[in-house]
Motif scaffolding. Sequence first.
Motif, PDB file in Angstrom:
ATOM      1  N   SER A  29       0.807  -1.215   0.000  1.00  0.00           N
ATOM      2  CA  SER A  29       0.000   0.000   0.000  1.00  0.00           C
ATOM      3  C   SER A  29       0.843   1.268   0.000  1.00  0.00           C
ATOM      4  CB  SER A  29      -0.944   0.005   1.211  1.00  0.00           C
ATOM      5  OG  SER A  29      -0.191  -0.016   2.412  1.00  0.00           O
ATOM      6  N   ALA A  30       2.096   1.156   0.383  1.00  0.00           N
ATOM      7  CA  ALA A  30       2.957   2.340   0.461  1.00  0.00           C
ATOM      8  C   ALA A  30       3.547   2.714  -0.899  1.00  0.00           C
ATOM      9  CB  ALA A  30       4.085   2.092   1.445  1.00  0.00           C
ATOM     10  N   TYR A  31       3.482   1.820  -1.852  1.00  0.00           N
ATOM     11  CA  TYR A  31       4.145   2.037  -3.136  1.00  0.00           C
ATOM     12  C   TYR A  31       3.214   2.607  -4.190  1.00  0.00           C
ATOM     13  CZ  TYR A  31       8.051  -0.868  -1.518  1.00  0.00           C
ATOM     14  OH  TYR A  31       9.118  -1.375  -0.825  1.00  0.00           O
ATOM     15  N   ALA A  32       3.780   3.335  -5.098  1.00  0.00           N
ATOM     16  CA  ALA A  32       3.114   3.584  -6.368  1.00  0.00           C
ATOM     17  C   ALA A  32       3.192   2.290  -7.176  1.00  0.00           C
ATOM     18  CB  ALA A  32       3.806   4.709  -7.123  1.00  0.00           C
ATOM     19  N   VAL A  33       2.133   1.999  -7.903  1.00  0.00           N
ATOM     20  CA  VAL A  33       2.091   0.768  -8.695  1.00  0.00           C
ATOM     21  C   VAL A  33       1.620   1.084 -10.100  1.00  0.00           C
ATOM     22  CG1 VAL A  33       1.819  -0.895  -6.823  1.00  0.00           C
ATOM     23  CG2 VAL A  33      -0.184   0.304  -7.684  1.00  0.00           C
ATOM     24  N   GLY A  34       2.081   0.293 -11.039  1.00  0.00           N
ATOM     25  CA  GLY A  34       1.721   0.593 -12.412  1.00  0.00           C
ATOM     26  C   GLY A  34       1.763  -0.617 -13.314  1.00  0.00           C
ATOM     27  N   TRP A  35       1.293  -0.415 -14.526  1.00  0.00           N
ATOM     28  CA  TRP A  35       1.327  -1.418 -15.589  1.00  0.00           C
ATOM     29  C   TRP A  35       2.122  -0.884 -16.773  1.00  0.00           C
ATOM     30  CZ3 TRP A  35      -0.487  -6.294 -15.035  1.00  0.00           C
ATOM     31  CH2 TRP A  35      -1.409  -6.546 -14.014  1.00  0.00           C
ATOM     32  N   PHE A  36       2.944  -1.741 -17.331  1.00  0.00           N
ATOM     33  CA  PHE A  36       3.673  -1.473 -18.559  1.00  0.00           C
ATOM     34  C   PHE A  36       3.426  -2.647 -19.505  1.00  0.00           C
ATOM     35  CE2 PHE A  36       6.459   2.141 -17.468  1.00  0.00           C
ATOM     36  CZ  PHE A  36       6.227   2.211 -16.105  1.00  0.00           C
ATOM     37  N   ARG A  37       3.749  -2.441 -20.772  1.00  0.00           N
ATOM     38  CA  ARG A  37       3.669  -3.537 -21.722  1.00  0.00           C
ATOM     39  C   ARG A  37       4.819  -3.442 -22.716  1.00  0.00           C
ATOM     40  NH1 ARG A  37      -1.778  -1.724 -25.097  1.00  0.00           N
ATOM     41  NH2 ARG A  37      -0.804  -0.047 -26.334  1.00  0.00           N
ATOM     42  N   ALA A  49      -0.808   3.919 -13.977  1.00  0.00           N
ATOM     43  CA  ALA A  49      -0.225   3.865 -12.650  1.00  0.00           C
ATOM     44  C   ALA A  49      -1.163   4.527 -11.642  1.00  0.00           C
ATOM     45  CB  ALA A  49       1.143   4.548 -12.621  1.00  0.00           C
ATOM     46  N   ILE A  50      -0.972   4.137 -10.386  1.00  0.00           N
ATOM     47  CA  ILE A  50      -1.697   4.753  -9.272  1.00  0.00           C
ATOM     48  C   ILE A  50      -0.686   5.195  -8.233  1.00  0.00           C
ATOM     49  CG2 ILE A  50      -3.325   4.428  -7.378  1.00  0.00           C
ATOM     50  CD1 ILE A  50      -4.769   2.361  -8.922  1.00  0.00           C
ATOM     51  N   LYS A  51      -0.823   6.433  -7.784  1.00  0.00           N
ATOM     52  CA  LYS A  51       0.031   6.944  -6.706  1.00  0.00           C
ATOM     53  C   LYS A  51      -0.822   7.873  -5.840  1.00  0.00           C
ATOM     54  CE  LYS A  51       3.938  10.057  -5.913  1.00  0.00           C
ATOM     55  NZ  LYS A  51       4.576   9.390  -4.764  1.00  0.00           N
ATOM     56  N   SER A  52      -0.900   7.567  -4.574  1.00  0.00           N
ATOM     57  CA  SER A  52      -1.636   8.394  -3.609  1.00  0.00           C
ATOM     58  C   SER A  52      -3.069   8.657  -4.064  1.00  0.00           C
ATOM     59  CB  SER A  52      -0.904   9.725  -3.394  1.00  0.00           C
ATOM     60  OG  SER A  52       0.414   9.487  -2.930  1.00  0.00           O
ATOM     61  N   GLY A  53      -3.679   7.642  -4.637  1.00  0.00           N
ATOM     62  CA  GLY A  53      -5.068   7.761  -5.069  1.00  0.00           C
ATOM     63  C   GLY A  53      -5.253   8.396  -6.426  1.00  0.00           C
ATOM     64  N   ASN A  54      -4.184   8.919  -7.005  1.00  0.00           N
ATOM     65  CA  ASN A  54      -4.279   9.522  -8.334  1.00  0.00           C
ATOM     66  C   ASN A  54      -3.931   8.479  -9.389  1.00  0.00           C
ATOM     67  OD1 ASN A  54      -4.853  12.257  -7.468  1.00  0.00           O
ATOM     68  ND2 ASN A  54      -2.759  12.275  -6.696  1.00  0.00           N
ATOM     69  N   LYS A  55      -4.631   8.531 -10.509  1.00  0.00           N
ATOM     70  CA  LYS A  55      -4.432   7.583 -11.590  1.00  0.00           C
ATOM     71  C   LYS A  55      -3.870   8.291 -12.818  1.00  0.00           C
ATOM     72  CE  LYS A  55      -8.185   4.651  -9.942  1.00  0.00           C
ATOM     73  NZ  LYS A  55      -9.441   3.923 -10.290  1.00  0.00           N
ATOM     74  N   TYR A  56      -2.988   7.588 -13.493  1.00  0.00           N
ATOM     75  CA  TYR A  56      -2.316   8.130 -14.669  1.00  0.00           C
ATOM     76  C   TYR A  56      -2.407   7.084 -15.776  1.00  0.00           C
ATOM     77  CZ  TYR A  56      -0.373  10.926 -10.884  1.00  0.00           C
ATOM     78  OH  TYR A  56      -0.231  11.715  -9.781  1.00  0.00           O
ATOM     79  N   SER A  68      -6.848  -0.106 -11.071  1.00  0.00           N
ATOM     80  CA  SER A  68      -7.371  -0.030  -9.709  1.00  0.00           C
ATOM     81  C   SER A  68      -6.507  -0.901  -8.805  1.00  0.00           C
ATOM     82  CB  SER A  68      -8.829  -0.479  -9.653  1.00  0.00           C
ATOM     83  OG  SER A  68      -8.969  -1.827 -10.051  1.00  0.00           O
ATOM     84  N   ARG A  69      -6.640  -0.666  -7.521  1.00  0.00           N
ATOM     85  CA  ARG A  69      -5.879  -1.465  -6.558  1.00  0.00           C
ATOM     86  C   ARG A  69      -6.749  -1.763  -5.352  1.00  0.00           C
ATOM     87  NH1 ARG A  69      -0.940   2.233  -4.675  1.00  0.00           N
ATOM     88  NH2 ARG A  69      -0.363   0.321  -3.547  1.00  0.00           N
ATOM     89  N   ASP A  70      -6.509  -2.897  -4.740  1.00  0.00           N
ATOM     90  CA  ASP A  70      -7.170  -3.289  -3.502  1.00  0.00           C
ATOM     91  C   ASP A  70      -6.064  -3.544  -2.493  1.00  0.00           C
ATOM     92  OD1 ASP A  70      -8.434  -4.584  -1.373  1.00  0.00           O
ATOM     93  OD2 ASP A  70      -9.868  -5.586  -2.675  1.00  0.00           O
ATOM     94  N   ASN A  71      -5.798  -2.567  -1.648  1.00  0.00           N
ATOM     95  CA  ASN A  71      -4.691  -2.700  -0.708  1.00  0.00           C
ATOM     96  C   ASN A  71      -4.937  -3.808   0.314  1.00  0.00           C
ATOM     97  OD1 ASN A  71      -3.111  -0.687  -1.865  1.00  0.00           O
ATOM     98  ND2 ASN A  71      -4.096   0.919  -0.650  1.00  0.00           N
ATOM     99  N   ALA A  72      -6.187  -4.059   0.660  1.00  0.00           N
ATOM    100  CA  ALA A  72      -6.494  -5.124   1.614  1.00  0.00           C
ATOM    101  C   ALA A  72      -6.106  -6.489   1.050  1.00  0.00           C
ATOM    102  CB  ALA A  72      -7.972  -5.109   1.964  1.00  0.00           C
ATOM    103  N   LYS A  73      -6.227  -6.633  -0.263  1.00  0.00           N
ATOM    104  CA  LYS A  73      -5.853  -7.890  -0.923  1.00  0.00           C
ATOM    105  C   LYS A  73      -4.456  -7.807  -1.528  1.00  0.00           C
ATOM    106  CE  LYS A  73     -10.594  -9.204  -2.128  1.00  0.00           C
ATOM    107  NZ  LYS A  73     -11.525  -9.552  -3.231  1.00  0.00           N
TER     108      LYS A  73
END
Length: 122
Positions: A29-37, A49-56, A68-73
């Motif tokens: 949950s502390a990290y920014a996360v993203g997808w690349f191809r 990518a998602i960082k601090s609730g913002n999406k790019y 989207s992300r589910d930090n609980a999972k």
Amino acid sequence: VQLDESGGGLVQAGDSLRLSCAASGRTFSAYAVGWFRQGPGKDREFIAAIKSGNKYYGDSVKGRFTISRDNAKATLYLQMSSLKPEDTAVYYCAAGNVITSQIRRSESYHSWGQGTQVTVSS
């Protein structure tokens, strides 16, 4: 953090597909996360990518893909709609302590999954 993508496959143009990226470790949950191809013979491309609730989003997928992300999972998702043959690629999820201005750069991420193949037939 270790990352493991799933959900890739062979679909037809216009179909939808959802990719998942399961993370291990308590710091997801502390990290920014993203997808690349990365398509055949192409450079790795930023998708979303998602960082601090913002999406790019990358320009090529804006309006068609949703991150989207589910930090609980400890799971990251990529919902892909209106798929095109040019979306064919290996899709990777990534995580890191990323500066917002660098969020579209693959070099900004320190953890990567092994990738999942998405093939879109015409």
